[in-house]
Motif scaffolding. Structure first.
Motif, PDB file in Angstrom:
ATOM      1  N   TYR A 222       0.873  -1.273  -0.064  1.00  0.00           N
ATOM      2  CA  TYR A 222      -0.029   0.045   0.005  1.00  0.00           C
ATOM      3  C   TYR A 222       0.835   1.264   0.097  1.00  0.00           C
ATOM      4  O   TYR A 222       0.660   2.071  -0.505  1.00  0.00           O
ATOM      5  N   LEU A 223       2.057   1.256   0.708  1.00  0.00           N
ATOM      6  CA  LEU A 223       2.743   2.282   0.726  1.00  0.00           C
ATOM      7  C   LEU A 223       3.322   2.721  -0.578  1.00  0.00           C
ATOM      8  O   LEU A 223       3.580   3.823  -0.747  1.00  0.00           O
ATOM      9  N   ASN A 224       3.415   1.750  -1.362  1.00  0.00           N
ATOM     10  CA  ASN A 224       4.210   1.890  -2.633  1.00  0.00           C
ATOM     11  C   ASN A 224       3.139   2.606  -3.504  1.00  0.00           C
ATOM     12  O   ASN A 224       3.670   3.183  -4.639  1.00  0.00           O
ATOM     13  N   HIS A 225       2.110   2.754  -3.059  1.00  0.00           N
ATOM     14  CA  HIS A 225       0.965   3.440  -4.077  1.00  0.00           C
ATOM     15  C   HIS A 225       0.961   5.095  -3.787  1.00  0.00           C
ATOM     16  O   HIS A 225       0.268   5.700  -4.295  1.00  0.00           O
ATOM     17  N   PHE A 226       1.602   5.380  -2.912  1.00  0.00           N
ATOM     18  CA  PHE A 226       1.616   6.584  -1.903  1.00  0.00           C
ATOM     19  C   PHE A 226       2.355   7.577  -3.065  1.00  0.00           C
ATOM     20  O   PHE A 226       3.509   7.162  -3.498  1.00  0.00           O
ATOM     21  N   VAL A 227       2.094   8.747  -3.098  1.00  0.00           N
ATOM     22  CA  VAL A 227       2.700   9.809  -4.052  1.00  0.00           C
ATOM     23  C   VAL A 227       4.123   9.994  -3.727  1.00  0.00           C
ATOM     24  O   VAL A 227       4.331  10.296  -2.518  1.00  0.00           O
ATOM     25  N   ASP A 228       4.822   9.940  -4.443  1.00  0.00           N
ATOM     26  CA  ASP A 228       6.366   9.870  -4.391  1.00  0.00           C
ATOM     27  C   ASP A 228       7.073   8.934  -3.760  1.00  0.00           C
ATOM     28  O   ASP A 228       8.481   9.064  -3.419  1.00  0.00           O
ATOM     29  N   PHE A 229       6.499   7.957  -3.148  1.00  0.00           N
ATOM     30  CA  PHE A 229       7.001   7.182  -2.344  1.00  0.00           C
ATOM     31  C   PHE A 229       7.839   5.957  -3.175  1.00  0.00           C
ATOM     32  O   PHE A 229       7.353   5.705  -4.209  1.00  0.00           O
ATOM     33  N   LYS A 230       8.936   5.611  -2.764  1.00  0.00           N
ATOM     34  CA  LYS A 230       9.792   4.661  -3.857  1.00  0.00           C
ATOM     35  C   LYS A 230      10.535   3.952  -2.836  1.00  0.00           C
ATOM     36  O   LYS A 230      10.930   4.271  -2.005  1.00  0.00           O
ATOM     37  N   TYR A 231      10.938   2.720  -3.375  1.00  0.00           N
ATOM     38  CA  TYR A 231      12.184   1.893  -2.636  1.00  0.00           C
ATOM     39  C   TYR A 231      13.448   1.878  -3.508  1.00  0.00           C
ATOM     40  O   TYR A 231      13.272   1.714  -4.904  1.00  0.00           O
ATOM     41  N   LEU A 232      14.583   2.209  -3.191  1.00  0.00           N
ATOM     42  CA  LEU A 232      15.910   2.361  -3.796  1.00  0.00           C
ATOM     43  C   LEU A 232      16.390   0.915  -3.507  1.00  0.00           C
ATOM     44  O   LEU A 232      17.048   0.767  -2.413  1.00  0.00           O
ATOM     45  N   CYS A 233      16.426   0.079  -4.539  1.00  0.00           N
ATOM     46  CA  CYS A 233      17.168  -1.246  -4.726  1.00  0.00           C
ATOM     47  C   CYS A 233      18.645  -1.377  -4.130  1.00  0.00           C
ATOM     48  O   CYS A 233      19.123  -2.125  -3.207  1.00  0.00           O
ATOM     49  N   LYS A 234      19.373  -0.352  -4.593  1.00  0.00           N
ATOM     50  CA  LYS A 234      20.714  -0.195  -4.386  1.00  0.00           C
ATOM     51  C   LYS A 234      21.151  -0.110  -2.932  1.00  0.00           C
ATOM     52  O   LYS A 234      22.034  -0.897  -2.144  1.00  0.00           O
ATOM     53  N   LYS A 235      20.451   1.033  -2.581  1.00  0.00           N
ATOM     54  CA  LYS A 235      20.655   1.329  -1.098  1.00  0.00           C
ATOM     55  C   LYS A 235      19.939   0.271   0.007  1.00  0.00           C
ATOM     56  O   LYS A 235      20.024   0.774   1.191  1.00  0.00           O
ATOM     57  N   LYS A 236      18.660  -0.037  -0.657  1.00  0.00           N
ATOM     58  CA  LYS A 236      17.839  -0.899   0.341  1.00  0.00           C
ATOM     59  C   LYS A 236      17.328  -0.169   1.098  1.00  0.00           C
ATOM     60  O   LYS A 236      16.959  -0.255   2.391  1.00  0.00           O
ATOM     61  N   VAL A 237      16.691   1.037   0.850  1.00  0.00           N
ATOM     62  CA  VAL A 237      15.731   2.129   1.737  1.00  0.00           C
ATOM     63  C   VAL A 237      14.485   2.661   1.284  1.00  0.00           C
ATOM     64  O   VAL A 237      14.507   2.575  -0.280  1.00  0.00           O
ATOM     65  N   PHE A 238      13.808   3.096   1.913  1.00  0.00           N
ATOM     66  CA  PHE A 238      12.316   3.542   1.316  1.00  0.00           C
ATOM     67  C   PHE A 238      12.504   4.964   1.548  1.00  0.00           C
ATOM     68  O   PHE A 238      13.034   5.408   2.551  1.00  0.00           O
ATOM     69  N   THR A 239      11.967   5.721   0.395  1.00  0.00           N
ATOM     70  CA  THR A 239      12.130   7.456   0.523  1.00  0.00           C
ATOM     71  C   THR A 239      11.323   7.987  -0.328  1.00  0.00           C
ATOM     72  O   THR A 239      10.461   7.470  -1.048  1.00  0.00           O
ATOM     73  N   PHE A 240      11.331   9.207  -0.288  1.00  0.00           N
ATOM     74  CA  PHE A 240      10.451  10.073  -1.250  1.00  0.00           C
ATOM     75  C   PHE A 240      11.335  10.439  -2.477  1.00  0.00           C
ATOM     76  O   PHE A 240      12.728  10.695  -2.196  1.00  0.00           O
ATOM     77  N   GLU A 241      10.414  10.799  -3.675  1.00  0.00           N
ATOM     78  CA  GLU A 241      11.197  11.495  -4.530  1.00  0.00           C
ATOM     79  C   GLU A 241      11.733  12.780  -4.312  1.00  0.00           C
ATOM     80  O   GLU A 241      11.108  13.296  -3.362  1.00  0.00           O
ATOM     81  N   ASN A 242      12.899  13.033  -4.845  1.00  0.00           N
ATOM     82  CA  ASN A 242      13.518  14.467  -4.493  1.00  0.00           C
ATOM     83  C   ASN A 242      12.420  15.365  -5.256  1.00  0.00           C
ATOM     84  O   ASN A 242      12.074  15.249  -6.249  1.00  0.00           O
ATOM     85  N   ASP A 243      12.397  16.526  -4.515  1.00  0.00           N
ATOM     86  CA  ASP A 243      11.429  17.415  -4.860  1.00  0.00           C
ATOM     87  C   ASP A 243      11.805  18.940  -4.239  1.00  0.00           C
ATOM     88  O   ASP A 243      11.596  19.022  -2.938  1.00  0.00           O
ATOM     89  N   ASP A 244      12.583  19.777  -4.999  1.00  0.00           N
ATOM     90  CA  ASP A 244      13.070  21.052  -4.503  1.00  0.00           C
ATOM     91  C   ASP A 244      11.899  21.885  -3.786  1.00  0.00           C
ATOM     92  O   ASP A 244      12.208  22.683  -2.818  1.00  0.00           O
ATOM     93  N   ASP A 245      10.730  21.721  -4.384  1.00  0.00           N
ATOM     94  CA  ASP A 245       9.635  22.443  -3.584  1.00  0.00           C
ATOM     95  C   ASP A 245       9.206  21.966  -2.189  1.00  0.00           C
ATOM     96  O   ASP A 245       8.919  22.560  -1.321  1.00  0.00           O
ATOM     97  N   ILE A 246       9.287  20.617  -2.129  1.00  0.00           N
ATOM     98  CA  ILE A 246       9.113  20.190  -0.924  1.00  0.00           C
ATOM     99  C   ILE A 246      10.078  20.390   0.288  1.00  0.00           C
ATOM    100  O   ILE A 246       9.957  20.816   1.343  1.00  0.00           O
ATOM    101  N   GLN A 247      11.373  20.356  -0.294  1.00  0.00           N
ATOM    102  CA  GLN A 247      12.782  20.501   0.479  1.00  0.00           C
ATOM    103  C   GLN A 247      12.757  22.147   0.970  1.00  0.00           C
ATOM    104  O   GLN A 247      12.892  22.415   2.048  1.00  0.00           O
ATOM    105  N   ARG A 248      12.046  23.022   0.222  1.00  0.00           N
ATOM    106  CA  ARG A 248      11.892  24.347   0.493  1.00  0.00           C
ATOM    107  C   ARG A 248      11.078  24.493   1.584  1.00  0.00           C
ATOM    108  O   ARG A 248      11.163  25.284   2.616  1.00  0.00           O
ATOM    109  N   ILE A 249      10.097  23.954   1.782  1.00  0.00           N
ATOM    110  CA  ILE A 249       9.089  23.627   2.893  1.00  0.00           C
ATOM    111  C   ILE A 249       9.780  23.272   4.153  1.00  0.00           C
ATOM    112  O   ILE A 249       9.584  23.924   5.111  1.00  0.00           O
ATOM    113  N   LEU A 250      10.358  22.010   4.023  1.00  0.00           N
ATOM    114  CA  LEU A 250      11.016  21.642   5.259  1.00  0.00           C
ATOM    115  C   LEU A 250      12.144  22.459   5.663  1.00  0.00           C
ATOM    116  O   LEU A 250      12.485  22.454   6.830  1.00  0.00           O
ATOM    117  N   ASP A 251      12.870  23.100   4.794  1.00  0.00           N
ATOM    118  CA  ASP A 251      14.042  23.948   5.238  1.00  0.00           C
ATOM    119  C   ASP A 251      13.562  25.267   5.795  1.00  0.00           C
ATOM    120  O   ASP A 251      14.172  26.175   6.345  1.00  0.00           O
TER     121      ASP A 251
END
Length: 392
Positions: A222-251
């Motif tokens: 179910y989490l894999n259907h969430f917007v921008d949610f993804k699994y990085l196979c090489k790093k073996k981690v779940f994360t969000f797509e990079n988005d400058d707009d979102i990062q601006r909010i967080l920072d």
């Protein structure tokens, strides 16, 4: 004769995020059809359900509801549609019904459903379904709830995604640690990496991790259907797509935390604008300049912080309170140095440089963008622009 699986002498019952599902592909015909069956059943039996809900507290809600014709008739409809024939047909059907409660589509005790459900069953494209799923999933998913249990106040999905947003990523072990966490005892909105590691080690010693492989699989599906949610196979981690707009909010440290946009709500808000652009133009473009850019900004018309200060969260993430713009145009629009009139023509303030005015003066918003609700927000935007001009 092969070995048969036997029930252990002592059952171990865990307190955990109970996520089991009958259907995990939200784009499948079965998922939509079963949802339609449940929604139609709720609409048809509104009076009976309302009457039953009034009895809650007078009897054991869980056992009374499970044994009622009201619930059993719905179970039989799911059994019939899914063509379940085994002895466990009833269990399988109840699991299907429960999943819609757990992901926030249907309310416990069949007391109603999210208003976006009707849009979801009518949606044609996967992207439309993904956006609607993400909004309902983030807003109302409760893994501790079920058809006969109401624990919606726990907010496990929001806690998980905020934990991932704060730490930038989560491993499989981190998510398993969260599954075994009683978040009602946590004061913060997330856990840090050290807390996740400590919890995982604790759960390993109890055998919890080994017992919850299926639940983990359903949850991540179910989490894999969430917007921008993804699994990085090489790093073996779940994360969000990079988005400058979102990062601006967080920072952004200029706003108190309580007036800061919710990053996940903003992801859904921006995805809705992108979807709107796809429907109108067949691609994602800047609404003012009509060109595609590498980065688009989901630009609020009525400032998000102002909406949150007035406790109008519905306005803060209303797609009509937004325009898809490029970064430069957004910087002027955000400061109320430019706006758009009721016909979509750009209005240029005194602080806009003369050379920039020459470039911007031909920009406008198309009629397809200027829907009634958006015009209301733009009217407020123009008022602030005019006040600013008069003060200069």
């Amino acid at each position: 004769m092969g070995n048969t699986k036997t029930r252990p002498e002592t059952e171990i019952y865990d307190q955990y995020w109970k996520m089991t599902a009958g259907l995990t592909d939200i784009y499948s015909k079965e998922f939509t059809d079963c949802l339609k069956i449940i929604v139609d059943y709720i609409d048809t039996n509104k009076k009976a359900i309302k009457k039953w809900n009034k009895k809650k507290g007078m009897v054991s809600s869980k056992s009374y509801f499970r044994g009622s014709d009201l619930y059993d008739n719905l179970v039989e409809r799911i059994i019939s549609y899914m063509n379940y024939t085994s002895k466990s047909a009833g269990t399988s059907a109840r699991k299907v019904i429960n999943q819609y409660v757990k992901i926030g589509f249907i309310y416990p005790f069949l007391s109603g459903y999210n208003k976006l459900v009707l849009q979801f069953v009518q949606a044609i494209t996967q992207q439309e379904k993904k956006v609607l799923f993400s909004k309902m999933f983030y807003e109302g998913a409760s893994f501790s709830s079920a058809t006969t249990v109401d624990n919606r106040s726990f907010g496990e999905v929001q806690f998980l995604l905020r934990t991932m947003e704060f730490n930038r990523y989560l491993t499989k072990e981190d998510i398993k640690a969260l599954m075994g966490t009683d978040i009602s005892t946590i004061e913060c909105d997330y856990l840090v990496i050290d807390e996740l590691s400590a919890k995982y080690e604790e759960l390993l010693t109890t055998g919890f991790v080994a017992r919850k492989k299926i639940q983990f699989g359903h949850m991540t599906s179910y989490l894999n259907h969430f917007v921008d949610f993804k699994y990085l196979c090489k790093k073996k981690v779940f994360t969000f797509e990079n988005d400058d707009d979102i990062q601006r909010i967080l920072d952004d440290e200029s706003l108190p935390a309580i007036y800061k946009p919710d990053a996940e709500e903003h992801r859904n808000y921006k995805e809705e604008l992108k979807l709107e652009s796809d429907k109108i133009y067949g691609r994602q473009i800047c609404y003012a300049k009509k060109l595609m850019y590498t980065v688009h900004i989901a630009s609020h018309i009525k400032e998000c912080a102002r909406c949150l200060k007035k406790k109008r969260e519905n306005q803060a993430y209303d797609v009509n309170n937004g325009l898809l713009l490029n970064r430069n145009i957004d910087s002027y629009f955000d400061k109320h140095d430019i706006s758009f009139d009721e016909n979509g023509k750009i209005l240029l303030g005194k602080r806009v440089d003369a050379e920039i005015k020459k470039v911007y003066m031909e920009f406008s918003l198309d009629n397809q963008v200027l829907i009634t609700e958006r015009k209301k927000y733009l009217q407020l935007h123009r008022i602030i622009l005019n006040e600013k001009q008069n003060a200069l």
